[in-house]
Write a protein that holds these residues in place. Structure first.
Motif, PDB file in Angstrom:
ATOM      1  N   TYR A 273     -16.478  -0.871  -1.951  1.00 55.86           N
ATOM      2  CA  TYR A 273     -16.089   0.538  -2.036  1.00 55.86           C
ATOM      3  C   TYR A 273     -16.008   1.171  -0.647  1.00 55.86           C
ATOM      4  N   LEU A 274     -16.989   0.882   0.208  1.00 59.22           N
ATOM      5  CA  LEU A 274     -16.967   1.444   1.564  1.00 59.22           C
ATOM      6  C   LEU A 274     -15.776   0.909   2.366  1.00 59.22           C
ATOM      7  N   LEU A 275     -15.486  -0.375   2.222  1.00 59.45           N
ATOM      8  CA  LEU A 275     -14.329  -0.942   2.910  1.00 59.45           C
ATOM      9  C   LEU A 275     -13.023  -0.359   2.371  1.00 59.45           C
ATOM     10  N   LEU A 276     -12.986  -0.057   1.095  1.00 55.37           N
ATOM     11  CA  LEU A 276     -11.802   0.574   0.510  1.00 55.37           C
ATOM     12  C   LEU A 276     -11.599   1.965   1.074  1.00 55.37           C
ATOM     13  N   ARG A 277     -12.682   2.682   1.308  1.00 56.67           N
ATOM     14  CA  ARG A 277     -12.569   4.014   1.933  1.00 56.67           C
ATOM     15  C   ARG A 277     -12.037   3.895   3.363  1.00 56.67           C
ATOM     16  N   ARG A 278     -12.501   2.873   4.094  1.00 53.43           N
ATOM     17  CA  ARG A 278     -11.994   2.659   5.454  1.00 53.43           C
ATOM     18  C   ARG A 278     -10.520   2.261   5.433  1.00 53.43           C
ATOM     19  N   LEU A 279     -10.136   1.475   4.440  1.00 51.50           N
ATOM     20  CA  LEU A 279      -8.741   1.076   4.302  1.00 51.50           C
ATOM     21  C   LEU A 279      -7.857   2.287   4.042  1.00 51.50           C
ATOM     22  N   ARG A 280      -8.339   3.215   3.260  1.00 51.56           N
ATOM     23  CA  ARG A 280      -7.555   4.404   2.943  1.00 51.56           C
ATOM     24  C   ARG A 280      -7.294   5.253   4.187  1.00 51.56           C
ATOM     25  N   THR A 281      -8.237   5.270   5.131  1.00 47.86           N
ATOM     26  CA  THR A 281      -8.076   6.100   6.329  1.00 47.86           C
ATOM     27  C   THR A 281      -7.488   5.335   7.511  1.00 47.86           C
ATOM     28  N   ALA A 282      -7.183   4.056   7.341  1.00 45.02           N
ATOM     29  CA  ALA A 282      -6.611   3.275   8.451  1.00 45.02           C
ATOM     30  C   ALA A 282      -5.218   3.789   8.780  1.00 45.02           C
ATOM     31  N   GLU A 283      -4.904   3.825  10.076  1.00 46.46           N
ATOM     32  CA  GLU A 283      -3.635   4.398  10.503  1.00 46.46           C
ATOM     33  C   GLU A 283      -2.623   3.348  10.942  1.00 46.46           C
TER      34      GLU A 283
ATOM     35  N   LEU B  20       0.823  -1.208   0.000  1.00 48.58           N
ATOM     36  CA  LEU B  20       0.000   0.000   0.000  1.00 48.58           C
ATOM     37  C   LEU B  20       0.856   1.257   0.000  1.00 48.58           C
ATOM     38  N   ASN B  21       2.015   1.217   0.627  1.00 46.10           N
ATOM     39  CA  ASN B  21       2.900   2.384   0.626  1.00 46.10           C
ATOM     40  C   ASN B  21       3.616   2.556  -0.714  1.00 46.10           C
ATOM     41  N   ARG B  22       3.953   1.463  -1.374  1.00 44.98           N
ATOM     42  CA  ARG B  22       4.669   1.549  -2.648  1.00 44.98           C
ATOM     43  C   ARG B  22       3.751   1.859  -3.824  1.00 44.98           C
ATOM     44  N   CYS B  23       2.482   1.554  -3.708  1.00 45.51           N
ATOM     45  CA  CYS B  23       1.539   1.762  -4.816  1.00 45.51           C
ATOM     46  C   CYS B  23       0.407   2.682  -4.375  1.00 45.51           C
TER      47      CYS B  23
END
Length: 133
Positions: A92-102, A48-51
């Motif tokens: 799509y909703l899970l992808l949005r949560r994945l994007r904001t995961a810390e 996720l960090n590389r892409c």
């Protein structure tokens, strides 16, 4: 006078290579993975960090699959192609949560749920294709 073997690290003046002490590596040491879960978390985090474009690519792909399902309603004249659309919405909703995961653990969990929802939606597409044809 002592002779320093060629295999000794710089600054080590021991004559016997067996007595040579390797210097500690500079900088913070990373902990080795304890188990499969921690190793998986590291792999997911590095991908996720590389892409950074991966989120956008998945969103576009989900939108394309949804459009294909909507087109299939008109061409097949059946409401069955609507079945995978809710799963694509959940993805799509899970992808949005994945994007904001810390944290690394949260990223791993959200990515696994996203992949599971997407695979289930794609499976339903194939099942509906067999039912309708």
């Amino acid at each position: 006078m002592t002779t320093v073997p060629l295999t000794a690290p710089p600054g080590d003046d021991t004559a016997n290579p067996a007595e040579a002490v390797l210097p500690e590596p500079a900088g913070p040491r990373r902990a080795t993975p304890v188990g499969l879960v921690e190793l998986s978390e590291r792999v997911v985090e590095s991908v996720l960090n590389r892409c950074p474009w991966l989120y956008r690519a998945v969103e576009i792909f989900l939108a394309a699959c949804t459009v294909v399902c909507l087109i299939a309603i008109a061409t097949r004249r059946s409401p069955l192609p609507l079945l995978p659309i809710p799963l694509f919405g959940v993805t799509y909703l899970l992808l949005r949560r994945l994007r904001t995961a810390e944290t690394r653990a949260h990223r791993f969990r959200w990515s696994m749920l996203t992949a599971l929802a997407a695979m289930t939606g794609f499976y339903l597409v194939s099942v509906v294709g067999r039912w309708v044809s």
